[in-house]
Design a protein around this motif. Structure first.
Motif, mmCIF file in Angstrom:
data_model
loop_
_atom_site.group_PDB
_atom_site.id
_atom_site.type_symbol
_atom_site.label_atom_id
_atom_site.label_comp_id
_atom_site.label_asym_id
_atom_site.label_seq_id
_atom_site.Cartn_x
_atom_site.Cartn_y
_atom_site.Cartn_z
ATOM 1 N N ASN A 48 40.624 37.919 53.096
ATOM 2 C CA ASN A 48 39.217 38.333 53.072
ATOM 3 C C ASN A 48 38.875 39.235 51.886
ATOM 4 O OD1 ASN A 48 38.608 36.901 55.386
ATOM 5 N ND2 ASN A 48 38.988 38.644 56.765
ATOM 6 N N ASN A 49 39.911 39.803 51.298
ATOM 7 C CA ASN A 49 39.656 40.706 50.169
ATOM 8 C C ASN A 49 39.774 40.022 48.804
ATOM 9 O OD1 ASN A 49 39.254 42.890 51.856
ATOM 10 N ND2 ASN A 49 41.411 43.519 51.818
ATOM 11 N N LEU A 50 40.129 38.740 48.807
ATOM 12 C CA LEU A 50 40.321 38.040 47.535
ATOM 13 C C LEU A 50 38.976 37.617 46.941
ATOM 14 C CD1 LEU A 50 43.440 35.734 48.074
ATOM 15 C CD2 LEU A 50 43.319 38.020 47.078
ATOM 16 N N ARG A 51 38.873 37.782 45.618
ATOM 17 C CA ARG A 51 37.689 37.349 44.871
ATOM 18 C C ARG A 51 38.159 36.531 43.667
ATOM 19 N NH1 ARG A 51 36.268 39.074 48.969
ATOM 20 N NH2 ARG A 51 34.755 40.729 49.417
ATOM 21 N N ARG A 52 37.441 35.444 43.404
ATOM 22 C CA ARG A 52 37.790 34.618 42.248
ATOM 23 C C ARG A 52 36.902 34.997 41.062
ATOM 24 N NH1 ARG A 52 38.609 28.012 41.798
ATOM 25 N NH2 ARG A 52 39.237 28.043 39.599
ATOM 26 N N LEU A 53 37.530 35.178 39.893
ATOM 27 C CA LEU A 53 36.800 35.516 38.675
ATOM 28 C C LEU A 53 36.838 34.319 37.736
ATOM 29 C CD1 LEU A 53 38.266 39.086 38.052
ATOM 30 C CD2 LEU A 53 36.143 38.478 39.215
ATOM 31 N N PRO A 54 35.755 34.053 37.030
ATOM 32 C CA PRO A 54 35.762 32.917 36.091
ATOM 33 C C PRO A 54 36.680 33.222 34.912
ATOM 34 C CG PRO A 54 33.734 34.178 35.875
ATOM 35 C CD PRO A 54 34.458 34.739 37.068
ATOM 36 N N ASP A 55 37.479 32.271 34.545
ATOM 37 C CA ASP A 55 38.373 32.432 33.404
ATOM 38 C C ASP A 55 37.800 31.637 32.231
ATOM 39 O OD1 ASP A 55 41.189 31.149 32.009
ATOM 40 O OD2 ASP A 55 40.995 33.319 32.253
ATOM 41 N N GLN A 56 37.400 32.333 31.176
ATOM 42 C CA GLN A 56 36.745 31.682 30.054
ATOM 43 C C GLN A 56 37.743 30.975 29.143
ATOM 44 O OE1 GLN A 56 33.497 31.498 29.940
ATOM 45 N NE2 GLN A 56 33.313 32.775 31.766
ATOM 46 N N ALA A 57 38.991 31.422 29.153
ATOM 47 C CA ALA A 57 39.969 30.868 28.223
ATOM 48 C C ALA A 57 40.514 29.514 28.704
ATOM 49 C CB ALA A 57 41.118 31.850 28.016
ATOM 50 N N ASP A 58 40.801 29.412 29.954
ATOM 51 C CA ASP A 58 41.432 28.182 30.480
ATOM 52 C C ASP A 58 40.947 27.973 31.909
ATOM 53 O OD1 ASP A 58 42.977 26.062 31.195
ATOM 54 O OD2 ASP A 58 44.884 26.921 30.519
ATOM 55 N N ARG A 59 40.122 26.963 32.103
ATOM 56 C CA ARG A 59 39.548 26.706 33.426
ATOM 57 C C ARG A 59 40.591 26.188 34.407
ATOM 58 N NH1 ARG A 59 34.099 27.048 33.456
ATOM 59 N NH2 ARG A 59 33.038 27.071 31.423
ATOM 60 N N MET A 62 43.421 29.830 37.849
ATOM 61 C CA MET A 62 42.629 30.559 38.839
ATOM 62 C C MET A 62 42.929 32.047 38.686
ATOM 63 S SD MET A 62 42.701 30.373 43.046
ATOM 64 C CE MET A 62 41.670 28.918 43.189
ATOM 65 N N VAL A 63 41.858 32.826 38.489
ATOM 66 C CA VAL A 63 41.999 34.275 38.311
ATOM 67 C C VAL A 63 41.488 34.955 39.577
ATOM 68 C CG1 VAL A 63 41.450 36.270 36.879
ATOM 69 C CG2 VAL A 63 41.610 33.995 35.843
ATOM 70 N N LEU A 64 42.362 35.713 40.224
ATOM 71 C CA LEU A 64 42.018 36.382 41.465
ATOM 72 C C LEU A 64 42.040 37.896 41.282
ATOM 73 C CD1 LEU A 64 44.244 34.304 43.923
ATOM 74 C CD2 LEU A 64 41.803 33.993 43.452
ATOM 75 N N SER A 65 41.169 38.558 42.007
ATOM 76 C CA SER A 65 41.187 40.026 42.083
ATOM 77 C C SER A 65 40.982 40.415 43.534
ATOM 78 C CB SER A 65 40.088 40.643 41.215
ATOM 79 O OG SER A 65 38.807 40.345 41.739
ATOM 80 N N ARG A 66 41.088 41.711 43.813
ATOM 81 C CA ARG A 66 40.893 42.198 45.173
ATOM 82 C C ARG A 66 39.636 43.044 45.267
ATOM 83 N NH1 ARG A 66 46.210 45.127 47.190
ATOM 84 N NH2 ARG A 66 46.030 46.077 45.117
ATOM 85 N N LYS A 67 39.020 43.016 46.395
ATOM 86 C CA LYS A 67 37.840 43.836 46.635
ATOM 87 C C LYS A 67 38.191 45.311 46.412
ATOM 88 C CE LYS A 67 34.595 45.144 50.306
ATOM 89 N NZ LYS A 67 34.214 44.948 51.729
ATOM 90 N N ARG A 73 44.469 41.793 38.350
ATOM 91 C CA ARG A 73 44.141 40.374 38.390
ATOM 92 C C ARG A 73 45.419 39.541 38.461
ATOM 93 N NH1 ARG A 73 38.976 39.719 34.266
ATOM 94 N NH2 ARG A 73 37.772 41.442 35.165
ATOM 95 N N LEU A 74 45.308 38.466 39.219
ATOM 96 C CA LEU A 74 46.421 37.547 39.399
ATOM 97 C C LEU A 74 46.035 36.196 38.804
ATOM 98 C CD1 LEU A 74 49.258 37.139 40.733
ATOM 99 C CD2 LEU A 74 48.011 36.222 42.718
#
Length: 391
Positions: A48-59, A62-67, A73-74
């Motif tokens: 529930n705390n995971l958020r996906r961030l757009p990755d401009q370099a390579d679609r 998947m770039v993940l962060s936490r609330k 970033r993962l």
């Protein structure tokens, strides 16, 4: 990928403290995502705390962060792992609650208040202290530089030329005679230099280091020499109390703070701003009243009526309204009426006053800029030295 049967996959972790990426192992469980750190420590990230961030370099990554922890970033490249995350993390697209506008406004208000305190409280206080300890050589150098900036800024022939200093010997002698008659006895660490600039502006002002500047327009607008003498006495008062130096330092300090905020580090804007500020000098009410009192005393000692200090400005304002130069400054000053009344009150009704120059010498002064070449000169006082050529 379910439960304990899930295999570990590799991913890259950026922890926000530095740009270095750490290679970690990731395991996926129904209740959470688990990171296996190189140290052996395991860190749990709840779905529930995971958020996906757009990755401009390579679609494909998947770039993940936490609330609440956007800097950590993962970076997942394994496609099966990405699919598992998408199925279990229901809040990937959810945006965390932004900082409330009220809090942003509070922070912004605090920042503005801090800058205002620096510009309006700290800088003037420091300018006052520095004006008292600034070496005379430094003060004079500041005035010399500002004077040339003013001549360049007011020149109508481009930045390659400078506004002409009127050099008529007879007019120069008339201004010298006026200063000698006033005979200020202030113990200044530098000579007072008086310049007449060939410009129609109705203005006069003092610069750091003992420079007094009159414009041709003021001499032409004055009804008599006593009005010019009153302005001269007032500007001498500013020099005695070092108001121009204090004002220049205050302007430089304020522009320095603003330069740090908005990126002007070249100094050119600061120099031009200081020159403009001194042309349109607007000192504090206390400084103006102090210079007025000094002028009243100086005029009285020379047996010239102090009322001339008020009548000149009053008449010009009535004739020209909200004009430029000294008229605009005095008209916009909230205590103009009080200053005129103070000049009238300084007059001794039982005294027969003189005029500071005779009729011919006054005509010489008013025409000091007439029919001259491009040479320049200056009056040096109080040593009564002749005008010396300066270029």
């Amino acid at each position: 990928m379910t439960g304990q049967d899930v295999d570990w996959v590799f991913a890259d972790l950026a922890q926000g403290e530095r740009a270095h990426l750490t290679r970690v192992q990731v395991a996926f469980h129904p209740e959470a995502l688990v990171l296996g750190m190189p140290s052996g420590e395991q860190v749990t990230w709840n779905w529930n705390n995971l958020r996906r961030l757009p990755d401009q370099a390579d679609r494909r990554v998947m770039v993940l962060s936490r609330k609440g922890d956007p800097l950590t970033r993962l970076y997942l490249t394994d496609q099966a792992a990405q699919k598992f995350v998408t199925q279990h993390a229901r809040s990937l697209r959810k945006r965390d609650r932004a900082t409330p506008l009220s809090k942003v406004a509070l922070w912004a208000g605090g920042a503005v208040a801090s800058v205002a305190a620096i510009i309006f409280l700290l800088v003037p206080l420091m300018a006052t202290q520095l004006a008292e300890i600034l070496p005379p050589e430094g003060e004079k150098a500041l005035g010399d530089t500002t004077f040339e900036q003013i001549r360049t800024a007011l020149s109508q022939t481009g930045f390659e030329d400078r506004l002409r200093i009127c050099d008529d010997p007879v007019g120069s002698a008339a201004m010298q005679a006026m200063y000698t008659r006033l005979n200020p006895d202030a113990d200044l660490p530098y000579d007072v230099q008086i310049h007449i600039l060939d410009h129609p502006m109705v203005n006069a002002f003092a610069l750091p280091g003992g420079r007094l500047v009159f414009f041709r327009g003021l001499l032409e607008e004055a009804n008599g020499p006593d009005e010019v003498a009153a302005v001269l006495a007032h500007e001498i008062g500013h020099v005695v109390y070092r108001d121009p130096t204090r004002d220049a330092l205050r302007s430089a300090g304020s522009l320095g703070v603003l330069g740090l905020l908005f990126g002007d580090f070249a100094g050119g804007t600061v120099a031009l701003f200081i020159a403009n500020q001194l042309i349109n000098a607007s000192y504090s009410q206390a400084a103006e009243a102090r210079a007025d009192d000094y002028a009243h005393e100086l005029l009285e000692k020379a047996n010239i009526s102090p009322v001339a200090l008020g009548t000149f400005f009053e008449r010009l304002y009535e004739e020209h309204g909200d004009a430029e130069g000294i008229v605009a400054h005095l008209a916009s000053h909230p205590q103009m009426a009080d200053r005129i009344s103070a000049a009238q009150a300084a007059v001794d009704p039982n005294r027969d006053y003189d005029t500071i120059l005779d009729a011919q010498t006054w005509r010489d002064l008013q025409t000091a800029c007439g029919g001259q070449g491009n040479h320049s000169s200056s009056i040096v006082a109080p040593d009564k030295k002749p005008w010396s050529r300066t270029e």
